[in-house]
Enzyme design. Structure first.
Site, PDB file in Angstrom:
ATOM      1  N   GLU A  41      82.706  34.988  18.711  1.00 30.40           N
ATOM      2  CA  GLU A  41      82.759  36.433  18.492  1.00 30.40           C
ATOM      3  C   GLU A  41      81.481  37.059  19.056  1.00 30.40           C
ATOM      4  OE1 GLU A  41      83.259  39.750  15.003  1.00 30.40           O
ATOM      5  OE2 GLU A  41      83.118  37.637  14.429  1.00 30.40           O
ATOM      6  N   ASP A  70      75.974  36.853  29.762  1.00 29.44           N
ATOM      7  CA  ASP A  70      76.738  37.998  29.278  1.00 29.44           C
ATOM      8  C   ASP A  70      76.486  39.115  30.264  1.00 29.44           C
ATOM      9  OD1 ASP A  70      78.515  38.775  26.979  1.00 29.44           O
ATOM     10  OD2 ASP A  70      77.237  40.535  27.182  1.00 29.44           O
ATOM     11  N   SER A  71      77.573  39.707  30.714  1.00 30.89           N
ATOM     12  CA  SER A  71      77.420  40.658  31.807  1.00 30.89           C
ATOM     13  C   SER A  71      78.435  41.775  31.676  1.00 30.89           C
ATOM     14  CB  SER A  71      77.593  39.931  33.137  1.00 30.89           C
ATOM     15  OG  SER A  71      78.741  39.111  33.109  1.00 30.89           O
TER      16      SER A  71
END
Ligand code: IMP
Length: 201
Positions: A41, A70-71
């Site tokens: 999550e 994370d992008s």
């Protein structure tokens, strides 16, 4: 040499990361190949937080060297949307069209956007290395090109070497040379080299 576990289910990212980090000469396996089964999550509010959440979740289960990216796409006119919600913005298959629709009629000078990539790597002993990269451009008026993944066909890069092309029109080499992920991973690779040198004394 110990392999690197990449915390992703995104095939586009995996392909890029393997190419950009090929000089490390380390096998890069996916979290599924490493035996990680759950879903993660991503409830952070920044790219950096989400990268750490992903890397730590997989590290806790595998204990290996875990790398996460994370992008997302940050659009000025939409006050930073889709941002950390890039992977969840509208239904699958409708994300690019949703962005194009929201920017319909908006003049070129107000279509500025950038991609961000936050990298987090956790080592078996819990040490953490982080890096970020950005790539600037603007949102196209329609999809152009078939290469890459995600929002690539609607992102016109304005950086030297790729200027004027969407990432969907750029070759993989052209994209990697200027992209957010190319930059974040090259910074990471340098930090990793220094980290390993320090470790070995
Ligand atoms: P994440 O897995 O939460 O980091 O999701 C990132 C999302 O941002 C992807 O699913 C894409 O929609 C988008 N994204 C990130 N990097 C790129 C890129 O290089 N090109 C196109 N879209 C990207």
């Amino acid at each position: 040499m110990e392999k690197i576990i990449f915390a992703t289910g995104n095939a586009g990212k995996l392909k890029e990361i393997r190419e950009i980090l090929k000089d490390l000469n380390r096998e890069i396996v996916t979290m599924r190949e490493a035996g990680f089964e759950g879903e993660i999550e991503e409830n952070g509010t920044t790219f950096r937080e989400n990268a750490e959440i992903k890397a730590k979740a997989v590290w806790e289960k595998t204990g290996g060297i875990v790398l996460a990216d994370d992008s997302g796409l940050v659009i000025d006119y939409l006050n930073g949307e889709p941002g950390v919600y890039s992977a969840r913005y509208a239904e699958p298959g409708k994300r690019k069209a949703t962005v194009l629709e929201k920017l319909k009629g908006v003049p070129e000078e107000k279509r500025g956007a950038h991609f961000t990539s936050a990298i987090c790597c956790v080592f078996p002993n819990g040490d953490v290395l982080e890096a970020e990269g950005y790539c600037y451009g603007r949102i196209a008026e329609e999809c152009r090109g078939e290469s890459g993944f995600g929002y690539d066909p609607i992102f016109i890069c304005t950086e030297e070497g790729c200027a004027g092309k969407t990432f969907g029109e750029a070759t993989a080499e052209e994209k990697d040379a200027v992209s957010h992920r190319g930059k974040s991973l090259r910074i990471f690779a340098e930090k990793l080299e220094n980290y390993l040198k320090d470790k070995e004394g």
